[in-house]
Every structure is written in C-alpha cells, then in structure tokens.
Scaffold this active site. Sequence first.
Site, PDB file in Angstrom:
ATOM      1  N   CYS A  79      40.172 -10.204  -1.560  1.00 28.68           N
ATOM      2  CA  CYS A  79      40.303 -11.530  -1.419  1.00 28.68           C
ATOM      3  C   CYS A  79      41.032 -11.971  -2.270  1.00 28.68           C
ATOM      4  CB  CYS A  79      38.129 -12.090  -2.045  1.00 28.68           C
ATOM      5  SG  CYS A  79      37.571 -10.087  -1.967  1.00 28.68           S
ATOM      6  N   HIS A 103      32.108  -8.488   4.732  1.00 25.22           N
ATOM      7  CA  HIS A 103      33.614  -8.887   5.315  1.00 25.22           C
ATOM      8  C   HIS A 103      33.857  -7.947   6.463  1.00 25.22           C
ATOM      9  CE1 HIS A 103      34.117 -12.509   3.695  1.00 25.22           C
ATOM     10  NE2 HIS A 103      34.276 -12.704   4.830  1.00 25.22           N
TER      11      HIS A 103
HETATM   12  C1  CIR Z   1      31.527 -15.299  -0.652  1.00 32.50           C
HETATM   13  O1  CIR Z   1      30.840 -14.994  -0.790  1.00 32.50           O
HETATM   14  O2  CIR Z   1      32.429 -15.888   0.324  1.00 32.50           O
HETATM   15  C2  CIR Z   1      32.172 -15.190  -2.128  1.00 32.50           C
HETATM   16  N1  CIR Z   1      31.188 -15.217  -3.245  1.00 32.50           N
HETATM   17  C3  CIR Z   1      32.803 -14.020  -1.684  1.00 32.50           C
HETATM   18  C4  CIR Z   1      33.694 -14.205  -0.738  1.00 32.50           C
HETATM   19  C5  CIR Z   1      35.390 -12.487  -0.354  1.00 32.50           C
HETATM   20  N2  CIR Z   1      35.837 -11.976   0.027  1.00 32.50           N
HETATM   21  C6  CIR Z   1      36.356 -11.277   1.099  1.00 32.50           C
HETATM   22  O3  CIR Z   1      35.742 -10.308   0.202  1.00 32.50           O
HETATM   23  N3  CIR Z   1      37.499 -11.611   1.674  1.00 32.50           N
END
Ligand code: CIR
Length: 257
Positions: A247, A160
């Site tokens: 996150c 991201h």
């Molecule tokens: C994903 O791949 O969507 C989750 N395992 C990790 C999401 C991390 N989110 C973020 O950095 N905002």
Amino acid sequence: MFSHAIARIPGPDYPQGLTTSTLPAPDLDLALAQHDAYVRCLKSLGLTVDVLPPAPGFPDACFVEDTAVVVREVAVVSRPGAPSRQGEADSMVEPLSAHRPLARITDPGTLDGGDILQVDKRFFIGVSDRTNEEGARQLAAILAGHGYQSDIIHVAAGLHLKSSLNYVGENTMLVTADFAGHPAIKGFRQIVCPEGEEYAANTLLVNGTLIMPSGYPRTRALLETLGLPIAQLDTSEYRKMDGGLTCLSLRLESPVS
Ligand code: CIR
C-alpha cells in the site's frame, strides 16, 4: 522491471486514519522512520522514487497504492471506496500525469488499488468493502483496451484482495488460508501463510527481490524455498492502520514509448 515508484509521506494526522485494528495508535516518528527505510529499500532495488509531501486532511494518503492502477500504457486514477479517502485521487492526477496518460474510475464505481493484483498481462480484481462491481467492471474494460485480461474475485475477509493474495515470483502466489485452492489462481503454485502470520501475505515482489514484513519467520522460511533474495522491513506502525508493504507505493514499469 519497475523503474519508478510514487510514495507519500504520512502527515501529522496519520494516526486519525481509518483502521479496524485494536492495536495502539501508531507512533508518527517511528512511522516516518519506517517510511524512510521503505523508500531507501525501493531505491536500492533500482527505482527512482517520487516522494510526495503529506496531503493535509487525508490521514490515509500515505497508502498511495489505493489511488491508482498503473500499467505501461495508462494510469487509472481510482475512486477510493472509503468516503474519507475519495479526495486523495485528485491529488494524484498531477504526479501521475508526469508518467502516463490518465484514465479515471467514475461514480458510481469505487475502487481501491489494494484490491488489484497484476501478474504480467493478467489482473485479479477484488470486489470488497472498498471496490464495487461497477468499479471492477470499469477497470477491467480500461485494461482490456490495452490487452490485459481480468478475473474478478470476491473478497470475503481482510481489507483488500492484496491483504490475502500476492504474487511472489516463480509462478507462485502467497495466500492466506481462505484463498488457498481458490479457482482463480489455478495453475499457480501456492504458499499458504501459517496461522497467525496472515499479515505477511502482503509481501511485495520488486525487481526479483521479495520485500516482506519483519517478524514472520515461518512465512519467511516458506518464501526462502523460492530462492529469491528477501529484504525485511518493519511495518509495525502501518499495520496498526491496516496498511502494509504494497500500500505504501505505486510501482511503475517503463512506459510504452
Ligand atoms: C484504509 O483503511 O484505507 C487505510 N487505513 C489502510 C489502507 C491500506 N491499503 C492497502 O492495503 N492497499
């Protein structure tokens, strides 16, 4: 100032979530302890935290940041880019509607909150493997209706935008080397994460305190030059699933009355 946050406890299926990491699978008990420490840290900074229960069938649901973008006027429920995560957005409608009027990103737009960085009235929207141009346009249009300006940035590396770029106060961006000197952040001072410490770019500014992951001493030394208090949290079990400090929560300022 943030007054509230929303977080979600990881469920028993957390280790089955999406990841590109080659690290071993996360330890659920340790992940829960780290989550608890995270929530306690936010509370210590003055936030009231709504801690939601696990969402069965959605192993990535503790990464609640990806499900919405919240400003003082509105909460925009996202449409996550990973198909396995799209149902997470519906589960946020009720918790968010307790705080804000809602708007939604709609098909064919996709958008993950991890791609959205706010600095006061300005937004940086990353177009990534998760957030598409249409999702970025929809969000920019909703935000423009409330007086926010958006820059759309293409994210070439990392999951991201906020894996690589975060605002750390004092008119300064913390960036990975690939974002150093990026035209979109002209006018900001920049601190570049030293090689091997790129994960520390995901540092979170909450009410004047920097919350950074533990284990990144060279980045910490650079951040100390800002003169802000620094809290360190162990996020080892979230890193294994490509997650980090931003996150794990949605942070909310006081709503517009
Ligand atoms: C994903 O791949 O969507 C989750 N395992 C990790 C999401 C991390 N989110 C973020 O950095 N905002």
